[in-house]
Write an enzyme that holds these catalytic residues in place. Structure first.
Site, PDB file in Angstrom:
ATOM      1  N   LYS A   1      15.034  20.008  24.850  1.00 21.17           N
ATOM      2  CA  LYS A   1      15.048  18.549  24.981  1.00 21.17           C
ATOM      3  C   LYS A   1      14.611  17.956  23.660  1.00 21.17           C
ATOM      4  O   LYS A   1      13.868  18.593  22.917  1.00 21.17           O
ATOM      5  CB  LYS A   1      14.067  18.112  26.076  1.00 21.17           C
ATOM      6  CG  LYS A   1      14.402  16.775  26.692  1.00 21.17           C
ATOM      7  CD  LYS A   1      15.381  16.919  27.824  1.00 21.17           C
ATOM      8  CE  LYS A   1      15.956  15.603  28.265  1.00 21.17           C
ATOM      9  NZ  LYS A   1      16.753  15.731  29.507  1.00 21.17           N
TER      10      LYS A   1
ATOM     11  N   ASP B   1      20.562  11.390  27.232  1.00 21.72           N
ATOM     12  CA  ASP B   1      19.534  11.176  28.259  1.00 21.72           C
ATOM     13  C   ASP B   1      19.292   9.662  28.211  1.00 21.72           C
ATOM     14  O   ASP B   1      20.173   8.921  27.729  1.00 21.72           O
ATOM     15  CB  ASP B   1      18.258  11.994  27.937  1.00 21.72           C
ATOM     16  CG  ASP B   1      17.265  12.049  29.093  1.00 21.72           C
ATOM     17  OD1 ASP B   1      17.429  12.885  29.980  1.00 21.72           O
ATOM     18  OD2 ASP B   1      16.311  11.230  29.122  1.00 21.72           O
TER      19      ASP B   1
HETATM   20  O1  2IT Z   1      18.197  15.683  32.114  1.00 21.61           O
HETATM   21  C1  2IT Z   1      19.326  16.187  31.929  1.00 21.61           C
HETATM   22  O2  2IT Z   1      19.715  17.157  32.557  1.00 21.61           O
HETATM   23  C2  2IT Z   1      20.187  15.537  30.947  1.00 21.61           C
HETATM   24  N1  2IT Z   1      19.784  14.560  30.341  1.00 21.61           N
HETATM   25  C3  2IT Z   1      21.541  16.121  30.631  1.00 21.61           C
HETATM   26  C4  2IT Z   1      21.422  17.208  29.627  1.00 21.61           C
HETATM   27  C5  2IT Z   1      22.738  17.782  29.141  1.00 21.61           C
HETATM   28  O3  2IT Z   1      22.659  18.678  28.291  1.00 21.61           O
HETATM   29  O4  2IT Z   1      23.815  17.368  29.582  1.00 21.61           O
END
Ligand code: 2IT
Length: 447
Positions: free
Chosen positions: A124, A164
Site C-alpha cells: 500500500k 484507493d
Molecule cells: O483496498 C484495496 O483493495 C484497493 N484500494 C484496491 C487495490 C488494487 O490493487 O486494486
C-alpha cells in the site's frame, strides 16, 4: 502464540500507530486458536514476522501549485508481504495519510489478496496530498512529482500500485504517463485501474462495488434471504459507493441513503439511474460534499446536514467511505432501526465495538477484507490481461469476479462457522487469508 503478548510488544514499539495496532489486533485475535494447532508456525515465528512490513519507502514530493507556490508532501510505499506474489495494493491520496494508516492498509491487503485466489502479495502507498479543491493541472504536477520517486521501486513483477481514496482513473493516467517517460518502456502491467484505451480492464472501475454486492448476495442467500426489495443504506459517494449503488439497484434493492462528510441524502423510494449517474458529477466537482444532490432531485430526496447514512432506516448497511466510520453508537442506531445485515466495504470501516455489537446481536456481518476484495481481484485480472497482451469482454471479467467473490464467501463459511451455526465472517476471512500466506512463508524459509 499469545496474541496479547505480541500486541503488548507492538504497542510498546509503535504506540503512535493506532490504526496499524487495531488491524493487527483483530487478525491475531481471530487466528490465535487455529494458529496454535500448528507448532511449525510457532517455531518459524510466522506471526511475529507477518505483522512487520518487509520494506517501507518514504520520500519527499515537491511540486508547484497554480499560484506558483512550492508545495511539499510526504510520499510512501509499504511493501508488506511478498510470500504469495508481488506486492499489490492501492495508493491513497488524503491529508490523513501516515505510516500507521498505510501499515494497517498493507497488512489488511496481504490477507485480502490471499483470499482472492490470485497470486498477489500485499502492499500500500500514498501521500498526505489533499486532492480536494485542486485543479487538474495541480493534480497532474503532483502525480508526476510522486512518480519521479516511486518508479524505481515498482514493476510488473515486483510491486503493482492501483487506486484507493483520492486516486482514480485521472491520477492513474498521470502517474502512468510519468512512469512511461522515466522507464522508457510501455509496461502496462506496472499499474492497474488504467484507462480502457491503454491497458485498463473493463469492469475495474465498478469492481469493488459489484464484488461487494455479489458477496452480500451470497451472504443473504446462505441465510435464506434475497436482496430484492430490501432497503440499503450506503455511506460515501466515491467510486466504490457508485459501483455498490449501481449493482444494488440492478439487483432490485432500494438504495435509500448515500452520504458525504457534510451529511446524508435520504431517498425514500430508492435511487434511479439518473441519480446514480449524478454521483459521478458530484465526485467530479472535487468538493467532497453531497448537499447538491438534494437540489438536483428536490422531490425525491432530502439532505440532512451533519447526519450519517446510519440514521436512515435500512435492512442492509454498506459502509463505503473510510476506516472506523461506523462507531459503536452508529451500530446501536442501526440495530435499533432493525438493520439485520452489514457488509463492510471500506477497509476496516467498523470500529471494534461496532463489530462486537453486530456479532452480539447475531446479525449478518462481513469484514472489508472479504467484501471489498473484488477491487483488487479485478486488478489481478487486469494484470493477467496485460501479461497476455489481450483484453477480455466485460462479461468475461464480470463472470470471473463473480466466481472469485463466491469462493471468498465459501472460504469465510468454511473457516468461520461456529459450533452453534453462527457464521463469524471476521474469523473466517482472517483464518482463510492467513493460512495461505503462513504456509507460503514456511515453504520459503527464513528470509
Ligand atoms: O483496498 C484495496 O483493495 C484497493 N484500494 C484496491 C487495490 C488494487 O490493487 O486494486
Amino acid at each position: 502464540m499469545k496474541a496479547a503478548k505480541i500486541m503488548a510488544d507492538l504497542e510498546k514499539k509503535y504506540s503512535q500507530e493506532k490504526e496499524y495496532l487495531q488491524a493487527v489486533q483483530e487478525v491475531l485475535e481471530s487466528i490465535e486458536e487455529e494458529y496454535n494447532k500448528h507448532p511449525e508456525f510457532e517455531k518459524a515465528k510466522i506471526v511475529e514476522r507477518i505483522v512487520i512490513p518487509e520494506r517501507i519507502f518514504s520520500f519527499k514530493v515537491v511540486w508547484v501549485d497554480d499560484k506558483g507556490e512550492i508545495q511539499i508532501n510526504n510520499g510512501y510505499r509499504v511493501q508488506f508481504n511478498s510470500a504469495i506474489g508481488p506486492y499489490k495494493g492501492g495508493l491513497r491520496f488524503h491529508p490523513s495519510v501516515n505510516l500507521s494508516i498505510l501499515k494497517f492498509l498493507g497488512f489488511e491487503q496481504t490477507f485480502k489478496n490471499s483470499l482472492t485466489t490470485l497470486p498477489m502479495g500485499g502492499g500500500k502507498g500514498g501521500s498526505d496530498f489533499d486532492p480536494v479543491g485542486k485543479s487538474d493541472n495541480e493534480v497532474m504536477r503532483f502525480c508526476q512529482a510522486f512518480m519521479l520517486e516511486l518508479w524505481r521501486v515498482i514493476g510488473k513483477d515486483t510491486d503493482i500500485p492501483a487506486g484507493d481514496i483520492g486516486v482514480g482513473g485521472r491520477e492513474i493516467g498521470f502517474m502512468y504517463g510519468m512512469y512511461k517517460k522515466l522507464a522508457r518502456e510501455y509496461n502496462t502491467g506496472v499499474l492497474t485501474g488504467k484507462g480502457q484505451l491503454w491497458g485498463g480492464s473493463l469492469i475495474r472501475p465498478e469492481a469493488t462495488g459489484f464484488g461487494a454486492l455479489y458477496f452480500t448476495q451470497h451472504m443473504l442467500h446462505k441465510a435464506g434471504k434475497d436482496i430484492k426489495g430490501l432497503k440499503v443504506a450506503i455511506s460515501g459517494f466515491g467510486n466504490v459507493a457508485w459501483g455498490a449503488c449501481t449493482k444494488a439497484t440492478q439487483l432490485g434493492a432500494k438504495v435509500v441513503a448515500i452520504s458525504g462528510p457534510d451529511g446524508v441524502i435520504s431517498i425514500p423510494e430508492g435511487m434511479n439511474q439518473n441519480m446514480i449517474d449524478f454521483m459521478l458529477d458530484l465526485r467530479a466537482t472535487n468538493q467532497n460534499i453531497v448537499a447538491p444532490f438534494a437540489k438536483k432531485f428536490p422531490s425525491e430526496s432530502k439532505f440532512i446536514a451533519g447526519k450519517k447514512a446510519w440514521s436512515v432506516k435500512c435492512d442492509v448497511a454498506l459502509p463505503c467511505a473510510y476506516q472506523n466510520e461506523v462507531a459503536e453508537a452508529d451500530a446501536k442506531e442501526l440495530l435499533k432501526n432493525g438493520t439485520w445485515a452489514v457488509a463492510e466495504v471500506s477497509n476496516m470501516g467498523c470500529q471494534p465495538a461496532a463489530i462486537e455489537a453486530f456479532q452480539k446481536a447475531k446479525i449478518l456481518f462481513a469484514p472489508g477484507k472479504a467484501v471489498n476484495a473484488g477491487g483488487v481481484a479485478t486488478s489481478g485480472l487486469e494484470m493477467t490481461q496485460n501479461a497476455e497482451h489481450i483484453s477480455w469482454t466485460a462479461k468475461e471479467v464480470d463472470d470471473r469476479l463473480h466466481s472469485i467473490m463466491e469462493s471468498i464467501h465459501n472460504a469465510c463459511v468454511e473457516y468461520g462457522t461456529e459450533k452453534n451455526g453462527y457464521i463469524n465472517y471476521v474469523k473466517g476471512a482472517n483464518i482463510a487469508g492467513f493460512m495461505k500466506v503462513a504456509h507460503a512463508m514456511l515453504d520459503q524459509g527464513v528470509i
